[in-house]
Write a protein that holds these residues in place. Structure first.
Motif, short mmCIF file in Angstrom:
data_model
loop_
_atom_site.label_atom_id
_atom_site.label_comp_id
_atom_site.label_asym_id
_atom_site.label_seq_id
_atom_site.Cartn_x
_atom_site.Cartn_y
_atom_site.Cartn_z
N ASP A 128 0.76 -1.16 -0.05
CA ASP A 128 -0.02 -0.01 0.00
C ASP A 128 0.96 1.14 -0.10
OD1 ASP A 128 -1.98 1.96 0.41
OD2 ASP A 128 -2.86 0.94 1.89
N SER A 160 0.35 4.43 -0.27
CA SER A 160 -0.17 5.69 0.05
C SER A 160 -1.39 5.48 1.47
CB SER A 160 -0.59 6.74 -0.86
OG SER A 160 -1.60 6.15 -1.77
N PRO A 161 -1.01 4.78 2.30
CA PRO A 161 -2.09 4.35 3.31
C PRO A 161 -2.45 5.39 4.10
CG PRO A 161 0.03 3.70 4.22
CD PRO A 161 0.28 4.28 2.75
N SER A 162 -3.70 5.76 4.49
CA SER A 162 -4.19 6.81 5.42
C SER A 162 -3.64 6.73 6.80
CB SER A 162 -5.79 6.83 5.48
OG SER A 162 -6.05 5.55 6.14
N PHE A 163 -3.55 7.70 7.65
CA PHE A 163 -3.17 7.88 8.78
C PHE A 163 -3.67 6.51 9.83
CE2 PHE A 163 -3.31 8.95 13.16
CZ PHE A 163 -1.98 8.88 13.60
N GLU A 164 -5.22 6.87 9.65
CA GLU A 164 -6.01 5.66 10.35
C GLU A 164 -5.76 4.33 10.01
OE1 GLU A 164 -7.12 8.28 8.71
OE2 GLU A 164 -8.63 9.57 9.97
N HIS A 165 -5.32 3.88 8.89
CA HIS A 165 -5.03 2.70 8.49
C HIS A 165 -3.77 2.12 8.95
CE1 HIS A 165 -5.38 -1.07 6.07
NE2 HIS A 165 -4.28 -0.85 5.51
N ASP A 223 -10.40 0.00 12.93
CA ASP A 223 -10.73 1.02 12.24
C ASP A 223 -11.36 2.25 12.82
OD1 ASP A 223 -9.00 0.45 9.86
OD2 ASP A 223 -10.83 -0.14 8.79
N SER A 264 -9.21 3.95 15.58
CA SER A 264 -8.25 4.84 14.81
C SER A 264 -9.14 6.11 14.70
CB SER A 264 -7.60 4.40 13.55
OG SER A 264 -6.78 3.34 13.93
N ARG A 265 -10.40 5.87 14.38
CA ARG A 265 -11.24 7.23 14.10
C ARG A 265 -11.33 8.01 15.35
NH1 ARG A 265 -16.66 6.40 12.76
NH2 ARG A 265 -17.53 8.54 13.14
N VAL A 285 -8.30 10.10 16.11
CA VAL A 285 -8.31 11.20 15.36
C VAL A 285 -9.27 12.33 15.93
CG1 VAL A 285 -8.80 12.00 13.24
CG2 VAL A 285 -7.34 10.07 13.35
N LYS A 338 3.47 9.11 16.16
CA LYS A 338 4.32 8.99 15.01
C LYS A 338 5.44 8.41 15.27
CE LYS A 338 2.78 12.88 12.23
NZ LYS A 338 3.21 14.18 11.39
#
Length: 124
Positions: free
Chosen positions: A12, A14-19, A29, A32-33, A36, A98
Motif C-alpha cells: 500500500d 499511500s495508506p491513510s493515517f488511520e489505516h 478502524d 483509529s477514528r 483522530v 508518530k
C-alpha cells in the motif's frame, strides 16, 4: 472481521493515517477514528465522543479502553459541581504517536530482516 495487521501495509504505497494506526497497533478502524477525533477534541467525555462519532456510548467506551491499553489516549477524572465525576479523554500528541509508529515499524522490519537472514536451504 479480524483486526488489521502490520503486514496489511505491504504494497500500500499511500495508506491513510488511520489505516497505519490500525495495522501497526492492531486496533480496529473505528478505534483509529476515535483517536483522530480526540486529537481535534481534547478533554472529551464519552458522551461527547459518542455524539461526534455517531456511535453508542458502550462502543465508544470499548474503543477508549483499547486506546488506553495501547497508550494512545490519556484519561483524567473531573469532579462535577453537582457531585460525582466524569472522565475526560485526550489523545497523546500526534508527534508521540508518530514516534511510536516509526519504532514499531522499525522493530517489525528488523524482525523480517532477521527472518530472511535465518533462512537455510533445508527450510525452503
Amino acid at each position: 472481521m479480524s483486526e488489521p495487521e502490520i503486514e496489511d501495509l505491504v504494497g500500500d504505497s499511500s495508506p491513510s493515517f488511520e489505516h497505519v494506526l490500525s495495522c501497526v497497533f492492531g486496533v480496529r478502524d473505528h478505534e483509529s477514528r476515535t483517536y483522530v477525533v480526540l486529537l481535534n477534541n481534547p478533554g472529551s467525555t464519552i458522551a461527547e465522543l459518542a455524539e461526534e462519532l455517531d456511535r453508542d456510548r458502550s462502543n465508544v467506551n470499548r474503543s477508549l479502553s483499547t486506546l488506553l491499553e495501547k497508550g494512545l489516549v490519556e484519561r483524567q477524572r473531573r469532579l462535577l459541581d453537582s457531585g460525582g465525576y466524569v472522565y475526560q479523554y485526550t489523545a497523546v500528541p500526534l508527534s508521540e504517536a508518530k514516534e511510536r509508529l516509526h519504532a514499531a515499524l522499525d522493530e517489525w522490519v528488523a524482525d523480517v530482516h532477521d527472518a530472511i537472514d535465518g533462512f537455510e536451504p533445508e527450510e525452503l
